[in-house]
Design a protein around this motif. Structure first.
Motif, mmCIF file in Angstrom:
data_model
loop_
_atom_site.group_PDB
_atom_site.id
_atom_site.type_symbol
_atom_site.label_atom_id
_atom_site.label_comp_id
_atom_site.label_asym_id
_atom_site.label_seq_id
_atom_site.Cartn_x
_atom_site.Cartn_y
_atom_site.Cartn_z
ATOM 1 N N PRO A 42 0.790 -1.230 0.000
ATOM 2 C CA PRO A 42 0.000 0.000 0.000
ATOM 3 C C PRO A 42 0.826 1.286 0.000
ATOM 4 C CG PRO A 42 -0.421 -1.288 2.013
ATOM 5 C CD PRO A 42 0.503 -2.086 1.143
ATOM 6 N N GLN A 43 2.073 1.230 0.465
ATOM 7 C CA GLN A 43 2.921 2.418 0.481
ATOM 8 C C GLN A 43 3.744 2.578 -0.795
ATOM 9 O OE1 GLN A 43 1.769 1.730 3.905
ATOM 10 N NE2 GLN A 43 1.073 3.670 3.122
ATOM 11 N N ASN A 44 3.696 1.606 -1.694
ATOM 12 C CA ASN A 44 4.435 1.745 -2.942
ATOM 13 C C ASN A 44 3.763 2.831 -3.776
ATOM 14 O OD1 ASN A 44 5.347 1.226 -5.771
ATOM 15 N ND2 ASN A 44 6.484 -0.406 -4.741
ATOM 16 N N HIS A 45 4.557 3.683 -4.381
ATOM 17 C CA HIS A 45 4.028 4.829 -5.125
ATOM 18 C C HIS A 45 3.676 4.525 -6.582
ATOM 19 C CE1 HIS A 45 6.054 7.847 -2.177
ATOM 20 N NE2 HIS A 45 4.835 7.529 -1.795
ATOM 21 N N PHE A 46 3.904 3.307 -7.063
ATOM 22 C CA PHE A 46 3.713 3.001 -8.475
ATOM 23 C C PHE A 46 2.328 3.386 -8.991
ATOM 24 C CE2 PHE A 46 2.468 0.112 -11.923
ATOM 25 C CZ PHE A 46 3.460 0.385 -12.842
ATOM 26 N N TRP A 47 1.278 2.825 -8.407
ATOM 27 C CA TRP A 47 -0.077 3.074 -8.908
ATOM 28 C C TRP A 47 -0.478 4.528 -8.671
ATOM 29 C CZ3 TRP A 47 -1.713 -0.227 -12.280
ATOM 30 C CH2 TRP A 47 -1.321 -1.564 -12.197
ATOM 31 N N ARG A 48 -0.035 5.105 -7.572
ATOM 32 C CA ARG A 48 -0.343 6.509 -7.276
ATOM 33 C C ARG A 48 0.304 7.433 -8.310
ATOM 34 N NH1 ARG A 48 1.713 9.543 -1.969
ATOM 35 N NH2 ARG A 48 0.971 11.612 -2.546
ATOM 36 N N ILE A 49 1.537 7.117 -8.714
ATOM 37 C CA ILE A 49 2.215 7.906 -9.747
ATOM 38 C C ILE A 49 1.451 7.811 -11.062
ATOM 39 C CG2 ILE A 49 4.260 7.921 -11.251
ATOM 40 C CD1 ILE A 49 5.928 7.429 -8.681
ATOM 41 N N LEU A 50 1.067 6.611 -11.450
ATOM 42 C CA LEU A 50 0.320 6.458 -12.703
ATOM 43 C C LEU A 50 -0.999 7.221 -12.646
ATOM 44 C CD1 LEU A 50 0.898 2.722 -13.703
ATOM 45 C CD2 LEU A 50 2.228 4.756 -14.316
ATOM 46 N N ASP A 57 -8.364 9.842 -16.353
ATOM 47 C CA ASP A 57 -8.797 8.449 -16.465
ATOM 48 C C ASP A 57 -8.574 7.800 -15.096
ATOM 49 O OD1 ASP A 57 -9.527 5.950 -17.295
ATOM 50 O OD2 ASP A 57 -7.828 5.655 -18.643
ATOM 51 N N PRO A 58 -9.588 7.797 -14.241
ATOM 52 C CA PRO A 58 -9.414 7.339 -12.862
ATOM 53 C C PRO A 58 -8.859 5.913 -12.738
ATOM 54 C CG PRO A 58 -11.545 8.385 -13.136
ATOM 55 C CD PRO A 58 -10.951 8.227 -14.511
ATOM 56 N N LEU A 59 -7.940 5.756 -11.815
ATOM 57 C CA LEU A 59 -7.355 4.459 -11.504
ATOM 58 C C LEU A 59 -8.414 3.552 -10.882
ATOM 59 C CD1 LEU A 59 -4.803 2.636 -11.002
ATOM 60 C CD2 LEU A 59 -4.575 3.808 -8.807
ATOM 61 N N PRO A 60 -8.589 2.339 -11.394
ATOM 62 C CA PRO A 60 -9.533 1.407 -10.763
ATOM 63 C C PRO A 60 -9.113 1.107 -9.314
ATOM 64 C CG PRO A 60 -8.995 0.669 -12.977
ATOM 65 C CD PRO A 60 -8.048 1.801 -12.648
ATOM 66 N N ALA A 61 -10.067 0.701 -8.529
ATOM 67 C CA ALA A 61 -9.842 0.424 -7.108
ATOM 68 C C ALA A 61 -8.820 -0.697 -6.916
ATOM 69 C CB ALA A 61 -11.157 0.029 -6.446
ATOM 70 N N ARG A 62 -8.111 -0.623 -5.807
ATOM 71 C CA ARG A 62 -7.109 -1.630 -5.450
ATOM 72 C C ARG A 62 -7.705 -3.045 -5.498
ATOM 73 N NH1 ARG A 62 -2.416 -1.669 -2.870
ATOM 74 N NH2 ARG A 62 -2.470 0.532 -2.370
ATOM 75 N N GLU A 63 -8.973 -3.173 -5.129
ATOM 76 C CA GLU A 63 -9.634 -4.479 -5.084
ATOM 77 C C GLU A 63 -9.865 -5.066 -6.477
ATOM 78 O OE1 GLU A 63 -11.090 -1.630 -3.583
ATOM 79 O OE2 GLU A 63 -9.928 -2.091 -1.769
ATOM 80 N N ASP A 64 -9.795 -4.236 -7.514
ATOM 81 C CA ASP A 64 -10.009 -4.709 -8.879
ATOM 82 C C ASP A 64 -8.680 -4.677 -9.647
ATOM 83 O OD1 ASP A 64 -11.027 -5.537 -11.286
ATOM 84 O OD2 ASP A 64 -12.571 -3.984 -11.417
ATOM 85 N N TYR A 65 -7.797 -5.579 -9.256
ATOM 86 C CA TYR A 65 -6.460 -5.619 -9.832
ATOM 87 C C TYR A 65 -6.494 -5.872 -11.336
ATOM 88 C CZ TYR A 65 -1.647 -7.048 -10.723
ATOM 89 O OH TYR A 65 -0.387 -7.162 -11.237
ATOM 90 N N ALA A 66 -7.377 -6.731 -11.796
ATOM 91 C CA ALA A 66 -7.470 -7.001 -13.240
ATOM 92 C C ALA A 66 -7.790 -5.721 -14.000
ATOM 93 C CB ALA A 66 -8.519 -8.074 -13.517
ATOM 94 N N ALA A 67 -8.673 -4.890 -13.450
ATOM 95 C CA ALA A 67 -9.009 -3.618 -14.100
ATOM 96 C C ALA A 67 -7.812 -2.675 -14.073
ATOM 97 C CB ALA A 67 -10.222 -2.978 -13.425
#
Length: 177
Positions: A42-50, A57-67
């Motif tokens: 949760p502290q990794n910045h990868f998805w937050r940076i993207l 284009d909103p990032l899909p929720a953490r719970e929907d990894y496939a999305a």
């Protein structure tokens, strides 16, 4: 789960034939392996940076990894690691032992639009020449090798904003931002 003598196996590549930039980490950390997700801590910045790079284009929720994976692919970004398998205690790259490099030659056949390989951190970039050689690119400068600051929480010397600026500058020439 992790200890000396136990071989850990990484995750499958997240790519498509439209991938322009392939982000390579070294090997998933403990939280990512447990979740079976790239950059799952949760502290990794990868998805937050993207998410900051593509605010419209909103990032899909953490719970929907496939999305999330499809979202990255839709932005022509691929995700994989340098290592297919290794031994390691904890999540630090410094603890990686007996690493086996992924089969980049096989992956290259699936990426006709590949323009850059973006190494997420120093351990990944340490293998840039070997990755290029396995892709058949040793002297080919049409596909760039980029060294990006690690998005890992262990890279605390870089602020989120500084990481974001570096990632934006690296991805912009390829039309990803």
């Amino acid at each position: 789960m992790e200890g000396r003598g136990t071989t850990l196996v990484g995750l499958s590549p997240v790519v498509s034939a439209r991938t322009k930039v392939l982000v390579l980490g070294s090997f998933p950390g403990v939280a990512s392996l447990r979740a079976a997700q790239y950059y799952g801590h949760p502290q990794n910045h990868f998805w937050r940076i993207l998410a900051a790079l593509w605010p419209d284009d909103p990032l899909p929720a953490r719970e929907d990894y496939a999305a999330r994976c499809q979202w990255a692919i839709d932005h022509q970004l691929g995700i994989w690691d340098v290592y297919q398998a290794c031994e390691r205690e904890g999540s630090l790259d410094a603890n990686i032992r007996n690493a086996q490099v992924n089969d980049f030659a096989a992956l290259a056949r699936r990426l006709p639009l590949l323009a850059a390989i973006a190494h997420n951190g120093g351990e990944s970039f340490r293998h840039a020449k070997a990755v290029r050689a396995s892709l058949g690119l040793p002297g080919d400068d049409r596909i760039a090798s980029l060294r990006l600051p690690s998005t890992s929480p262990a890279n605390a010397s870089w602020s989120f904003e500084k990481k974001l600026d570096a990632w934006r500058a690296a991805l912009a020439p390829y039309g990803l931002v």
